[in-house]
Design a protein around this motif. Structure first.
Motif, PDB file in Angstrom:
ATOM      1  N   GLU A 274      38.421  26.827  53.491  1.00  0.00           N
ATOM      2  CA  GLU A 274      38.946  26.482  54.812  1.00  0.00           C
ATOM      3  C   GLU A 274      38.137  25.375  55.481  1.00  0.00           C
ATOM      4  OE1 GLU A 274      35.849  29.678  55.559  1.00  0.00           O
ATOM      5  OE2 GLU A 274      37.389  29.241  54.043  1.00  0.00           O
ATOM      6  N   TRP A 275      36.891  25.187  55.071  1.00  0.00           N
ATOM      7  CA  TRP A 275      36.084  24.110  55.637  1.00  0.00           C
ATOM      8  C   TRP A 275      36.697  22.738  55.349  1.00  0.00           C
ATOM      9  CZ3 TRP A 275      30.452  25.787  53.881  1.00  0.00           C
ATOM     10  CH2 TRP A 275      30.057  26.909  54.631  1.00  0.00           C
ATOM     11  N   LEU A 276      37.423  22.649  54.264  1.00  0.00           N
ATOM     12  CA  LEU A 276      37.997  21.365  53.867  1.00  0.00           C
ATOM     13  C   LEU A 276      39.120  20.919  54.796  1.00  0.00           C
ATOM     14  CD1 LEU A 276      38.087  21.984  49.999  1.00  0.00           C
ATOM     15  CD2 LEU A 276      36.265  20.941  51.379  1.00  0.00           C
ATOM     16  N   GLU A 277      39.670  21.863  55.566  1.00  0.00           N
ATOM     17  CA  GLU A 277      40.714  21.542  56.542  1.00  0.00           C
ATOM     18  C   GLU A 277      40.173  21.502  57.961  1.00  0.00           C
ATOM     19  OE1 GLU A 277      43.572  20.665  55.370  1.00  0.00           O
ATOM     20  OE2 GLU A 277      42.984  21.221  53.324  1.00  0.00           O
ATOM     21  N   ASP A 278      38.943  21.958  58.136  1.00  0.00           N
ATOM     22  CA  ASP A 278      38.340  22.033  59.473  1.00  0.00           C
ATOM     23  C   ASP A 278      37.931  20.626  59.914  1.00  0.00           C
ATOM     24  OD1 ASP A 278      36.710  22.456  61.720  1.00  0.00           O
ATOM     25  OD2 ASP A 278      36.039  24.408  60.968  1.00  0.00           O
ATOM     26  N   ASN A 282      35.584  18.096  57.596  1.00  0.00           N
ATOM     27  CA  ASN A 282      36.420  17.547  56.513  1.00  0.00           C
ATOM     28  C   ASN A 282      36.177  16.068  56.204  1.00  0.00           C
ATOM     29  OD1 ASN A 282      37.622  16.363  58.694  1.00  0.00           O
ATOM     30  ND2 ASN A 282      39.671  17.256  58.364  1.00  0.00           N
TER      31      ASN A 282
END
Length: 404
Positions: A274-278, A282
């Protein structure tokens, strides 16, 4: 005892060292590792101070000495006497390189400065390491590596905000100066051969400049933006994540996923896709702005795992990471041994001495450790009778007069 590296790229090069402590002796150690014949001059009955540095000494040797003076031939000579200066000049006439790290002007007072030596041997290359260089306002000042680290800007940015800057842990200023000196010496030798030059040259290395030269973009950002780099501890400001983290089993690991691709791998590895969309994490800029929060989150995850488990997972996902080693850890790491970076050398007085291996590794003309640091004056007879062709009577007279 083998007295030459017949395969080294510097085989046939003769180097005379007027060195003490760290900088000049480390420079000549590098040359000796790769085949140069290094003749080190020491004060009779006293020797280089490094002989007594370290946890223990055995006779006239320390482990540091055994390493720093490896592959060298050690002679004694009183340079303050006219006879000693005469012998030194005879040695210079047969040398290719002279290396020294005395205060500027010291050798000139002994009639052994560069202008004196090139009259004897016009092809002589002289590498000189000093605190502040051979010219300029501060050239006459005394200066050790610690002063060079301070005035070169390194000490100021070392440590944590609000705390007194600590020592790096090793004499990095001296070592940097030695590396630049070795590079300069090799370039000067190469220029002589490549360009068929009939004269040598002087190489001027200042400790503070060797340190300043590796200070990255510090001076550029100051002039351009008025930014003064400060102490930032274990992080790289604006570049995240790249930090040291405590593990469950009480160890420290470093994880450096400080690019977009590496961060993708890290987030997947530790179960936080989910960090990759935060928007806070990101992209590189966002991670830099939210560095503290990100580093804390990663630190929480690392703390739940043992060091080796963290490192295994990082390896699996291709994320740069490593343990923080002490010397015991290094001694037990098979990779150091695979690469021959820990070598056991037999010393006639100290027994087995372990020391760092050769850097860099050349495929065709590799370096080699032939012997450890010699005793005081161990090679007097070889050098004075074989190289300078002194008779036994002359040698004994010089000894009786305190010249050798």
């Amino acid at each position: 005892m083998e007295h030459s590296n017949t395969q080294g790229p510097l085989r046939g090069v003769k180097v005379l060292e007027f060195g003490n402590f760290i900088a000049a002796p480390f420079l000549t150690r590098i040359l000796a590792d790769f085949g140069a014949e290094v003749i080190k001059i020491e004060v009779p009955g006293q020797g280089d101070n490094i002989r007594k540095w370290g946890s223990k000494t055995e006779g006239d040797k320390s482990v540091w000495w055994a390493t720093q003076a490896r592959n060298k031939k050690c002679i004694t000579l009183n340079l303050k006497s006219e006879e000693g200066q005469h012998l030194a000049k005879k040695l210079v006439s047969k040398a290719d390189v002279v290396v020294e790290n005395l205060r500027p002007g010291s050798l000139d007072k002994l009639n052994l400065g560069y202008e004196d030596l090139k009259k004897i041997n016009k092809k002589i290359i002289m590498a000189r390491i000093s605190g502040f260089g051979q010219t300029g306002t501060y050239s006459g000042k005394a200066g050790f590596g610690s002063v060079g680290e301070a005035m070169g800007g390194l000490r100021y940015v070392t440590g944590f905000p609000g705390q007194v800057p600590p020592r790096i842990g090793v004499s990095i200023g001296d070592s940097l100066a030695a590396l630049y000196g070795a590079l300069g010496t090799i370039m000067a030798l190469f220029s002589q051969v490549k360009n068929n030059e009939s004269e040598g040259q002087e190489i001027d290395v200042a400790l503070y400049e060797a340190v300043f030269a590796v200070m990255e973009n510090g001076i550029g950002e100051y002039y351009k933006y008025g930014v003064i780099k400060e102490r930032t501890g274990s992080i790289l400001p604006g570049v995240a994540p790249s930090n040291l983290y405590n593990t469950k089993d009480g160890k420290l690991v470093i994880v450096a996923a400080n690019s977009d691709q590496l961060f993708i791998r890290l987030a997947q590895a530790i179960g936080h896709p989910e960090w990759l969309e935060d928007p806070k994490f990101n992209n590189h800029t966002a991670r830099g702005k939210n560095q503290t929060e990100l580093e804390d989150l990663i630190g929480e995850w690392v703390l739940q795992n043992d060091a080796q488990d963290v490192l295994n997972l990082m390896d699996e996902y291709g994320v740069p990471a490593g343990p923080v080693y002490n010397m015991e850890d290094i001694s037990n790491d098979p990779h150091y041994h695979d690469r021959e970076m820990i070598q056991a050398i037999e010393d006639p007085d100290m027994g087995t001495v372990h020391m760092p291996g050769i850097v860099p590794k050349l495929s065709k003309t590799p370096g080699k450790i032939n012997w450890s640091g010699p005793s005081i004056g161990e090679h007097n007879e070889e050098i004075y009778t074989n190289l300078l062709e002194l008779s036994e009577d002359e040698l004994e007279t010089y000894k009786a007069n305190g010249v050798i």
